[in-house]
Design a protein around this motif. Sequence first.
Motif, short mmCIF file in Angstrom:
data_model
loop_
_atom_site.label_atom_id
_atom_site.label_comp_id
_atom_site.label_asym_id
_atom_site.label_seq_id
_atom_site.Cartn_x
_atom_site.Cartn_y
_atom_site.Cartn_z
N ALA A 1 0.84 -1.19 0.00
CA ALA A 1 0.00 0.00 0.00
C ALA A 1 0.88 1.24 0.00
N SER A 2 0.39 2.29 -0.61
CA SER A 2 0.96 3.63 -0.51
C SER A 2 -0.25 4.56 -0.51
N GLU B 1 7.67 4.94 0.61
CA GLU B 1 8.01 4.36 -0.69
C GLU B 1 9.50 4.13 -0.83
N LYS B 2 10.30 4.97 -0.20
CA LYS B 2 11.76 4.80 -0.22
C LYS B 2 12.15 3.47 0.42
N GLU B 3 11.48 3.12 1.52
CA GLU B 3 11.76 1.85 2.19
C GLU B 3 11.29 0.67 1.34
N VAL B 4 10.15 0.82 0.66
CA VAL B 4 9.66 -0.26 -0.21
C VAL B 4 10.63 -0.50 -1.36
N LEU C 1 3.66 -0.86 -5.92
CA LEU C 1 3.11 0.08 -4.93
C LEU C 1 1.79 0.62 -5.45
N LEU C 2 0.75 0.50 -4.64
CA LEU C 2 -0.57 1.02 -5.01
C LEU C 2 -0.87 2.26 -4.17
N TYR D 1 1.36 2.46 -9.10
CA TYR D 1 0.06 2.63 -9.76
C TYR D 1 -0.88 3.36 -8.81
N ASN D 2 -1.67 4.27 -9.36
CA ASN D 2 -2.70 4.94 -8.56
C ASN D 2 -3.88 4.00 -8.35
N ALA D 3 -4.24 3.79 -7.09
CA ALA D 3 -5.38 2.93 -6.75
C ALA D 3 -6.58 3.81 -6.47
N VAL D 4 -7.12 4.38 -7.55
CA VAL D 4 -8.29 5.25 -7.49
C VAL D 4 -9.23 4.86 -8.61
#
Length: 296
Positions: free
Chosen positions: A110-111, A144-147, A159-160, A217-220
């Motif tokens: 998740a993001s 996100e840097k850690e992912v 990452l979503l 990717y945007n999860a919208v």
Amino acid sequence: MKNILITGGSGLIGQRITQLLEQKGMEVAWLSRSAKSRKSFTWDIPSQQIDPEAMEWADAVIHLAGAGVADKKWTPQRKKEILESRTQSTQLLYQAIEAAKEKPTTFISASAIGYYGFDTGSQLLDENSQAGSDFLADVVIAWEKEVKKIESLNLRTVLLRIGIVLDAEGGALGEMLKPPVAAPLGNGDQWMSWIHIEDLARMFVFALEKTTLQGIYNAVGPNPATNQHLTQEAAKAKGKPYLGIGVPGFVLRLMLGEMASMVLGGNRVASQKIQKAGFEFEHENLKSALFDLFKK
């Protein structure tokens, strides 16, 4: 992939993803602070401890864990919890994956669209749009840097960036409809990039199963709405009175402090990238999405 490990599995999104995966015949385990009635492995984020068997067991990891950004007022301590619950949990997963002899092949995290900043007006944003410079943007950038460190371990990583999740059981929609009368927040013109919880859960499963998917990717959903329009349609679907006069911004700031910026601002975010990758929404239209949520 047969064995799927989920962090934050007991939340609304995690529970629905778990149901979808089990319906497909996959085995799901949760990473939890204490043993659950269902299959689980234990971890403790503050002490950076994790059951070493978790990563040996998992073919893939879905990472949802993180303190709720709207659950409590943003005191300095709460802001620290919001940040560290995301960065430290991801660091712990990185260490566990690095140490595992048999590593998972896939990591879905998740993001959040908070990456783009509190208020970007009516500009349509995609995954290449620049980051914001406020608190939530800083949190997402660090997260996100850690992912991306996990990606360096040669795992397929997705990452979503999640928008406003519509669910009848809670979340933003539940808060909007708590008062006896529904009303817009501020002037109501701010954009809300929403997604039905069912589509969000399906998107995580899609990201897991489509092995060519990688990156952000945007999860919208494909049709963002203004706060005023969403509030009005939600009130209608729920059968609540709607008052067209917005709750003044200064009142929200008195009540919520810095967190008011999150509801007074907004983002208009594009979903084309995930759609071009082959994902099909079941709930594209706001009116029908809300009807589906409240039909029971």
